[in-house]
Design a protein around this motif. Structure first.
Motif, PDB file in Angstrom:
ATOM      1  N   ARG A  13      -9.067   4.151  -1.878  1.00 51.18           N
ATOM      2  CA  ARG A  13      -9.022   5.229  -0.882  1.00 51.18           C
ATOM      3  C   ARG A  13      -7.770   5.103  -0.009  1.00 51.18           C
ATOM      4  NH1 ARG A  13     -10.518   5.381   4.330  1.00 51.18           N
ATOM      5  NH2 ARG A  13     -11.670   3.424   4.186  1.00 51.18           N
ATOM      6  N   LYS A  14      -7.451   3.888   0.410  1.00 52.16           N
ATOM      7  CA  LYS A  14      -6.262   3.671   1.238  1.00 52.16           C
ATOM      8  C   LYS A  14      -4.984   4.015   0.478  1.00 52.16           C
ATOM      9  CE  LYS A  14      -7.859   1.918   5.123  1.00 52.16           C
ATOM     10  NZ  LYS A  14      -7.547   2.470   6.428  1.00 52.16           N
ATOM     11  N   VAL A  15      -4.940   3.677  -0.815  1.00 53.86           N
ATOM     12  CA  VAL A  15      -3.762   3.988  -1.634  1.00 53.86           C
ATOM     13  C   VAL A  15      -3.609   5.501  -1.775  1.00 53.86           C
ATOM     14  CG1 VAL A  15      -2.816   3.841  -3.967  1.00 53.86           C
ATOM     15  CG2 VAL A  15      -3.675   1.797  -2.843  1.00 53.86           C
ATOM     16  N   LYS A  16      -4.723   6.209  -1.929  1.00 56.96           N
ATOM     17  CA  LYS A  16      -4.645   7.672  -2.040  1.00 56.96           C
ATOM     18  C   LYS A  16      -4.201   8.314  -0.731  1.00 56.96           C
ATOM     19  CE  LYS A  16      -7.955   8.277  -5.754  1.00 56.96           C
ATOM     20  NZ  LYS A  16      -9.270   8.769  -6.154  1.00 56.96           N
ATOM     21  N   GLU A  17      -4.610   7.716   0.414  1.00 52.85           N
ATOM     22  CA  GLU A  17      -4.201   8.259   1.715  1.00 52.85           C
ATOM     23  C   GLU A  17      -2.726   7.986   1.999  1.00 52.85           C
ATOM     24  OE1 GLU A  17      -6.783   6.496   4.588  1.00 52.85           O
ATOM     25  OE2 GLU A  17      -8.541   7.628   3.926  1.00 52.85           O
ATOM     26  N   PRO A  22       1.790   0.848  -1.094  1.00 50.95           N
ATOM     27  CA  PRO A  22       1.901  -0.076  -2.230  1.00 50.95           C
ATOM     28  C   PRO A  22       3.251   0.006  -2.937  1.00 50.95           C
ATOM     29  CG  PRO A  22       0.312   1.650  -2.712  1.00 50.95           C
ATOM     30  CD  PRO A  22       0.707   1.799  -1.288  1.00 50.95           C
ATOM     31  N   ILE A  23       3.889   1.171  -2.893  1.00 54.74           N
ATOM     32  CA  ILE A  23       5.224   1.296  -3.493  1.00 54.74           C
ATOM     33  C   ILE A  23       6.215   0.425  -2.704  1.00 54.74           C
ATOM     34  CG2 ILE A  23       7.156   2.890  -3.869  1.00 54.74           C
ATOM     35  CD1 ILE A  23       5.029   5.054  -4.470  1.00 54.74           C
ATOM     36  N   GLY A  24       6.129   0.462  -1.391  1.00 53.41           N
ATOM     37  CA  GLY A  24       6.996  -0.368  -0.556  1.00 53.41           C
ATOM     38  C   GLY A  24       6.737  -1.846  -0.772  1.00 53.41           C
ATOM     39  N   MET A  25       5.466  -2.215  -0.882  1.00 55.25           N
ATOM     40  CA  MET A  25       5.126  -3.622  -1.117  1.00 55.25           C
ATOM     41  C   MET A  25       5.628  -4.088  -2.477  1.00 55.25           C
ATOM     42  SD  MET A  25       1.296  -3.559   0.526  1.00 55.25           S
ATOM     43  CE  MET A  25       0.780  -5.029  -0.302  1.00 55.25           C
ATOM     44  N   ALA A  26       5.444  -3.252  -3.499  1.00 56.80           N
ATOM     45  CA  ALA A  26       5.897  -3.619  -4.845  1.00 56.80           C
ATOM     46  C   ALA A  26       7.421  -3.725  -4.901  1.00 56.80           C
ATOM     47  CB  ALA A  26       5.400  -2.593  -5.853  1.00 56.80           C
ATOM     48  N   GLY A  27       8.111  -2.806  -4.235  1.00 60.26           N
ATOM     49  CA  GLY A  27       9.572  -2.868  -4.188  1.00 60.26           C
ATOM     50  C   GLY A  27      10.067  -4.108  -3.480  1.00 60.26           C
ATOM     51  N   ILE A  66       8.800   3.622   3.890  1.00 58.80           N
ATOM     52  CA  ILE A  66       8.076   4.104   5.068  1.00 58.80           C
ATOM     53  C   ILE A  66       8.580   5.484   5.471  1.00 58.80           C
ATOM     54  CG2 ILE A  66       7.752   3.727   7.554  1.00 58.80           C
ATOM     55  CD1 ILE A  66       7.698   0.717   6.924  1.00 58.80           C
ATOM     56  N   THR A  67       9.900   5.684   5.453  1.00 60.12           N
ATOM     57  CA  THR A  67      10.482   6.977   5.818  1.00 60.12           C
ATOM     58  C   THR A  67      10.023   8.073   4.870  1.00 60.12           C
ATOM     59  OG1 THR A  67      12.420   5.855   6.716  1.00 60.12           O
ATOM     60  CG2 THR A  67      12.649   8.204   6.224  1.00 60.12           C
ATOM     61  N   VAL A  68      10.064   7.805   3.575  1.00 62.30           N
ATOM     62  CA  VAL A  68       9.612   8.794   2.598  1.00 62.30           C
ATOM     63  C   VAL A  68       8.117   9.056   2.772  1.00 62.30           C
ATOM     64  CG1 VAL A  68       9.294   9.230   0.129  1.00 62.30           C
ATOM     65  CG2 VAL A  68      11.448   8.304   0.952  1.00 62.30           C
ATOM     66  N   GLY A  69       7.340   8.022   3.072  1.00 56.86           N
ATOM     67  CA  GLY A  69       5.903   8.190   3.301  1.00 56.86           C
ATOM     68  C   GLY A  69       5.613   9.069   4.503  1.00 56.86           C
TER      69      GLY A  69
END
Length: 92
Positions: A13-17, A22-27, A66-69
């Motif tokens: 649910r958090k990933v969908k919101e 997670p993209i930032g963490m993976a990067g 974060i900016t893109v998010g």
């Protein structure tokens, strides 16, 4: 009846919101891993300079994510699904 949300469903649910977290963490992990791998062949570069470059690259990726998010969230909130607050206030 109380509903207890499991850890897996809460994470999904958090990933969908916020899909860019997670993209930032993976990067971040990918950049740090790549730079640590490159550390073997850094040549004459001092360790401190190499670590500073690694930190700057990883932080830059996270700030970009974060900016893109935030822009994605603003797009969803104000352009894609705008709320008609001014209309509901007129009917009160």
């Amino acid at each position: 009846m109380s509903y207890e949300e499991g850890n897996d469903s809460k994470f999904v649910r958090k990933v969908k919101e916020n899909p860019f977290v997670p993209i930032g963490m993976a990067g971040f992990v990918a950049i740090v891993g790549h730079q640590l791998y490159k550390m073997k062949s850094r040549g004459d570069t001092k360790m401190s300079v190499h670590l500073i470059h690694m930190r700057v690259a990883a932080q830059g990726f996270v700030v970009g994510a974060i900016t893109v998010g935030v822009l994605y969230s603003m797009y969803n909130q104000y352009i894609r699904h705008p709320k008609d607050d001014h209309v509901s206030e007129q009917h009160k």
